[in-house]
Design an enzyme around this catalytic site. Structure first.
Site, short mmCIF file in Angstrom:
data_model
loop_
_atom_site.label_atom_id
_atom_site.label_comp_id
_atom_site.label_asym_id
_atom_site.label_seq_id
_atom_site.Cartn_x
_atom_site.Cartn_y
_atom_site.Cartn_z
N CYS A 82 28.96 46.13 50.42
CA CYS A 82 28.80 47.56 50.21
C CYS A 82 28.24 48.20 51.48
O CYS A 82 27.48 47.59 52.21
CB CYS A 82 27.80 47.83 49.09
SG CYS A 82 28.15 46.95 47.60
N GLY A 96 41.28 35.26 41.51
CA GLY A 96 41.27 36.70 41.22
C GLY A 96 42.68 37.26 41.20
O GLY A 96 43.34 37.29 40.16
C1 LIG Z 1 40.94 44.85 42.16
C2 LIG Z 1 39.82 44.09 42.78
C3 LIG Z 1 38.51 44.46 42.53
C4 LIG Z 1 37.45 43.76 43.10
N1 LIG Z 1 36.16 44.12 42.81
C5 LIG Z 1 35.13 43.39 43.32
C6 LIG Z 1 33.78 43.65 42.97
O1 LIG Z 1 33.49 44.54 42.17
N2 LIG Z 1 32.79 42.91 43.54
C7 LIG Z 1 33.09 41.90 44.43
O2 LIG Z 1 32.17 41.24 44.93
N3 LIG Z 1 34.36 41.61 44.76
C8 LIG Z 1 35.38 42.32 44.23
N4 LIG Z 1 36.69 42.00 44.56
C9 LIG Z 1 36.94 40.89 45.47
C10 LIG Z 1 37.25 39.63 44.68
O3 LIG Z 1 36.16 39.28 43.86
C11 LIG Z 1 37.58 38.49 45.63
O4 LIG Z 1 36.49 38.32 46.53
C12 LIG Z 1 38.84 38.74 46.44
O5 LIG Z 1 39.78 39.44 45.67
C13 LIG Z 1 39.48 37.46 46.98
O6 LIG Z 1 39.87 36.60 45.94
P1 LIG Z 1 41.38 36.55 45.36
O7 LIG Z 1 42.29 36.46 46.55
O8 LIG Z 1 41.44 35.35 44.49
O9 LIG Z 1 41.58 37.82 44.62
C14 LIG Z 1 37.73 42.69 43.98
C15 LIG Z 1 39.05 42.33 44.23
C16 LIG Z 1 40.10 43.01 43.65
C17 LIG Z 1 41.50 42.56 43.94
#
Ligand SMILES: Cc1cc2nc3c(=O)[nH]c(=O)nc-3n(C[C@H](O)[C@H](O)[C@H](O)COP(=O)(O)O)c2cc1C
Ligand SMILES: Cc1cc2nc3c(=O)[nH]c(=O)nc-3n(C[C@H](O)[C@H](O)[C@H](O)COP(=O)(O)OP(=O)(O)OC[C@H]3O[C@@H](n4cnc5c(N)ncnc54)[C@H](O)[C@@H]3O)c2cc1C
Ligand SMILES: Cc1cc2nc3c(=O)[nH]c(=O)nc-3n(C[C@H](O)[C@H](O)[C@H](O)COP(=O)(O)OP(=O)(O)OC[C@H]3O[C@@H](n4cnc5c(N)ncnc54)[C@H](O)[C@@H]3O)c2cc1C
Ligand SMILES: Cc1cc2nc3c(=O)[nH]c(=O)nc-3n(C[C@H](O)[C@H](O)[C@H](O)COP(=O)(O)O)c2cc1C
Ligand code: FES
Ligand code: FES
Lengths: 270, 300, 300, 270
Positions: free
Chosen positions: B131, B266
């Site tokens: 953030c 995710g």
């Molecule tokens: C739609 C979306 C919302 C996310 N919101 C958050 C969040 O609120 N807090 C956080 O730490 N990471 C958030 N992330 C990041 C994911 O937790 C993760 O770190 C990132 O997507 C990489 O993992 P992945 O490739 O498996 O999605 C978000 C990711 C996506 C795609």
């Protein structure tokens, strides 16, 4: 008021494509579904379109029609990009990877005895199934269909069969009245006489115009919105639409889970 | 659930290594019945702030090759709604819950941690340090070891819960940031958050996302995520929740071999909601190959 | 070649914006006759050092989702062979040539620049600052504004050729690094070099690449590259060679709108050697939409 | 000595798959090529296998056989991963995206009157076309083929037809002699009597053993190597193999452009 979303939530299922034919510029796909998905009109599916890395996310496509007895699903797909292009060119026999039915559809109870349906372009897709369900309830709708030109019109044949009347308009005049469908509606205000609700799907501009018309007549208006989607189930907050009246720090609704059908008064369509 | 898949992640015993990551699985219920939250070793709920955050205007997401960009803007109803509404529902389910914590000042993070202190069903906190640090002029907390030290130290003092610090890959030296988190009292490291990216709508001649930039996730980022896990494993002795682009059991094993003892999923949920089921069944076959999970094996 | 595709990149007039990037097109001849070097606005030859560099042991490359990792290790025969063997062959062709320069010390970079000073057919130098800075203990030149300042200043004094500085995206703040390059006298910025990543062979239980980590390129990194171009365009007034994952004319326009006045293509050549032909013919249609190339339009 | 690579360099072309049949665990693909690609035995193609982001790079596959008169190209593909899996399941009628022919193949002039070919598993692929060209020159080879088991053997039928003799071996003894093909060769040293060159393709260990055998007999040995590839044309330096005798700062050769066929004395096979 009934919750216009399916009980039990969505499923993942494979649907076998049995028919793929042109419908103007769009394609009409017929698929056989083994599961009893029992969708509500206005609900949609998230389709995996393959294509590997170039179309990683699923694509939201409305349920255009559903024949529960025969397990027949109809989709109307306009090829505008990679994903819809792949779908539109899928060969009969192939299995389409579906997640759904998703979202909150049209509230049939809110339609009243004289519902008016308005479709813009490919937006006509969910109206076919909606008209069928309304007709089944003894309230066949009055339907307005518009598009830029004749090949842009979708669902005309089915909607004509299911509605008490159909008004067509194209911007270039190649079919029906000339002009935008909402202009045609405004030019013939008598047509809306007695209407008990407006239920629509199409471009935001069209929905905004309908919101105004409905407000003037004091009838409810419902519209199905589009927004880029990732999950399609409400988990990612990707598909935000601004609320007309934000409440305690909440300013957006989710098109996929709070919609795609919204009372138009609840959302900002700018 | 296959008992043999259990793994120790710091002080937590997880039924399996697979974790639903923050922001992609809501508060655990949106994917039901396709994905019941119980199938995961743990779920991380959406980033939670002290007060409700509205999030960014749409469009918030856009697809990219083998991935996507998101600029949700951490929309969330605030910690009070989490505690009143979602945590009780989750407490009724058999699932470990990690709360992702966000804030624009140290005080906000501390406030969330305090409110969650002692609340039943919160198994750990995950500090999202991506953030913007408003006091430091907008650079994120996670980009400076000093800011991490300050933030983690303050939250550490406010909670007994295991403290996971989730790092951003958008830094020159992630090992340095991880060491700062370790020294400040973190119990575990989670990585990676999204890579900063953007997309342009060439027809409109402007950025696709209303927020201009967004976070890149999905298989596209997997090589970067694996590298970060590998580097942090070498730099600290903290347990790691590895994530970024995971889509298969093979990916899970790769992250474990890089040094993770829990592995998040995710974006792949969006593409394939059955991925967790497939991964868990494939993982059982991998697990049988080893006496114990091969955590960090790629370092040998 | 379509005259209408010409574009000004700093002091260079390019016949079109498409540039073959360093390390993916050799010295211009390997893809003949499929891709003649003349079709590009310019080609950037492989990273060239003062003495020959052997490169890394194999495996040097591995495929990743929508991209690849490479750890070539900057294998090259040294500047002498470039000058004696390759530049004369290139001088006989109608193509702009940019030499990518590498070194482990400032002196090595300066040595290459000196050797190339006044050599016919060298249209510009591109400093690859992703090499490990041995004097500073291995961190790359490109990660510290001070090191950039020092390096660019020294090379600037050693050559009259236009000086492009190619930045690495593996930094916390790329705008800051770009500003340092501008202040030190760079004529243009090129970005991005590869993202640091890795892959693990789960059957072998070890990293795939002999070098453990490698550089990620291809469509997967495009969103990161676009973001970097956008940020640097906002932070400096230098012309930008934008690259990273370009695979279509639409991508070229996206980079131009983000702020690039030349656009590189690398990894996509491997997947599709006809990509340059397709891009150039599609670009003509895009070009016709605008009075002038829409450089930086996405900033409006 | 002629440069054993094609004059004029590679092309990009689409080849139409007309036949796809099993050959042990591998698949034998027949493709129609309009262009006169005139390959040298040992050259290969870089095939685009589609599959979007999950198989972004092309896959190197040897030219197993070539019938210039009819424009018929044969490939032998062992499905070991995503790319070869997609190729192996390609349907007749589909167009395969080819870049090639690539690399330096076997030097026919160096084969001498009694060439010995040795293939290990799918490594037999390029030997079919090599045997054909040698036979055309009046020097049909003596061929040794090995694999782990019977379904692992490839090209047996064609090579039997084109060779003056074929010796088979499988590690489990399910076909031919039992053991590794190089062990079988060592057990029967008389078979190599009079051999003028060894030309081989297969695992590195097999090539290393052959290098030793050839050195003892004082005959040249050539082997086709494999390495991960990106460009396939020599531009990226991705496919390095260490040189036996590094020269002035140059320590590696490129499998794709300096090979894939090398005099085994020139490369380190460890
Ligand atoms: C739609 C979306 C919302 C996310 N919101 C958050 C969040 O609120 N807090 C956080 O730490 N990471 C958030 N992330 C990041 C994911 O937790 C993760 O770190 C990132 O997507 C990489 O993992 P992945 O490739 O498996 O999605 C978000 C990711 C996506 C795609
Ligand atoms: C609830 C809902 C129902 C829909 N029903 C239908 C239907 O029945 N028939 C039909 O033809 N189209 C329908 N659409 C629009 C359809 O989803 C898009 O045209 C499609 O996603 C475009 O994908 P693409 O790969 O072809 O285009 P691209 O432009 O290549 O897509 C790139 C990305 O943008 C997203 N995207 C682009 N346009 C839209 C859009 N209008 N809405 C949402 N996401 C978009 C894509 O999903 C993808 O993630 C519906 C959209 C929604 C939200
Ligand atoms: C010159 C040459 C000729 C070949 N000829 C044949 C042939 O005629 N028939 C045949 O079946 N196979 C042949 N191979 C091997 C074939 O290229 C690999 O099996 C194939 O690339 C594996 O791809 P995949 O997607 O199925 O496997 P994956 O493991 O999913 O591939 C992942 C990545 O690793 C690379 N890779 C994996 N194994 C190899 C390998 N052995 N060599 C090179 N790259 C590899 C792939 O190309 C891809 O980039 C040849 C290899 C070379 C170098
Ligand atoms: C095989 C390979 C070799 C490379 N060699 C160099 C190099 O010598 N010097 C350099 O500055 N960049 C080098 N790069 C980086 C590219 O020039 C480019 O910055 C990067 O690949 C991103 O562009 P792309 O996605 O279009 O490939 C290399 C990239 C690859 C894939
Ligand atoms: S698409 Fe994920 S919440 Fe709507
Ligand atoms: S694969 Fe590029 S040089 Fe061999």
């Amino acid at each position: 008021m009934l919750d216009p979303s399916r009980e039990g939530g969505p499923e993942v299922f494979g649907a076998r494509l049995v028919h793929n034919a042109p419908e103007g510029r769009a394609r009409r796909l017929l698929l056989v579904v083994e599961e009893d998905i029992a969708p509500v009109p206005g609900q949609f599916l998230q389709l995996g379109v393959g294509g590997g890395g170039e179309t990683y996310l699923r694509r939201p496509i409305s349920i255009a029609d559903w024949d529960g007895a025969r397990g027949l699903l109809e989709l109307l797909v306009l090829p505008v990009g990679k994903g819809t292009g792949l779908l539109a060119s899928a060969q009969p026999g192939s299995i389409i990877d579906c997640l759904g039915p998703l979202g909150r559809g049209f509230d049939l109870d809110a339609a009243g005895p004289i519902p008016v349906l308005v479709g813009g372009g490919i937006g006509a897709a969910p109206l076919v199934y909606l008209a069928r369900r309304l007709a089944e309830r003894g309230c066949p709708p009055l339907t307005f269909l518009g598009a830029s030109d004749h090949p842009g019109l979708a669902g005309e044949k089915s909607l004509t069969a299911l509605s008490r009347g159909v008004v067509l308009a194209t911007e270039d005049g190649s079919r029906g009245a000339t002009g935008m469908i909402t202009e045609v509606m405004l030019r013939n205000p008598g047509e809306l006489e007695g209407a008990t609700a407006i239920m629509a799907c199409g471009p935001r501009g069209m929905l905004a115009a309908l919101k105004g018309m409905a407000r003037e007549r004091g009838i409810p208006a419902y519209g199905s919105l589009e927004e880029h989607m990732a999950c399609g189930v409400g988990a990612c907050l990707g598909c935000a639409v601004p609320m007309s009246r934000p409440e305690s720090g909440k300013s957006y609704l989710r098109v996929c889970a709070d919609g795609p059908v919204f009372p138009l008064e609840e959302v900002i369509l700018a | 659930m296959n008992e043999n898949l259990s793994i120790r992640f710091g002080s937590l015993e997880l039924s399996n290594p697979l974790v639903a990551v923050s922001g992609t699985f809501g508060y655990g219920f949106d994917y039901e019945p396709v994905i019941p939250p119980e199938i995961f070793g743990a779920i991380v709920v959406k980033g939670t702030s002290l007060e409700p955050w509205p999030g960014n205007p749409p469009p918030r997401i856009v697809e990219t090759p083998a991935g996507m960009l998101n600029a949700i803007g951490l929309e969330n109803p605030g910690v009070e709604v989490l505690v009143e509404e979602y945590l009780p529902r989750l407490a009724a389910r058999d699932v470990r819950v990690i709360v992702n914590v966000v804030g624009k000042t140290v005080e906000e993070y501390v406030g969330v941690a305090r409110r969650l202190q002692g609340i039943e069903g919160v198994d750990a906190l995950e500090l999202n340090v991506s953030c913007p640090n408003v006091k430091a002029g907008g650079m994120s907390f996670g980009t400076s070891p000093a800011a991490i030290d300050n933030l983690v130290g303050a939250v550490r003092a406010a909670t007994d819960a295991p403290l996971i610090v989730k790092l951003t890959p958008n830094v020159t030296d992630i090992a340095e940031v991880a060491r700062a988190a370790e020294e400040a009292g973190a119990d575990a490291i989670s990585l990676i958050n999204t890579l900063l990216g953007m997309a342009i709508d060439v027809d409109a001649g402007k950025p696709v996302l209303a927020n201009v930039v967004g976070g890149l996730s999905g298989p596209a980022v997997r090589p970067v995520a694996l590298r970060c896990v590998y580097q942090v494993r070498a730099a600290t002795s903290l347990p790691i929740l590895g994530l970024g682009g995971v889509a298969s059991a093979e990916d899970v094993i790769a992250f474990i071999m890089a040094g993770a003892s829990a592995v998040g999923i995710g974006t792949a949920l969006f593409a394939d909601p059955l991925a967790p089921h497939r991964i868990l069944s494939d993982l059982a076959a991998y697990r049988a190959r080893y006496d114990e999970w091969p955590v960090g094996r790629a370092h040998l």
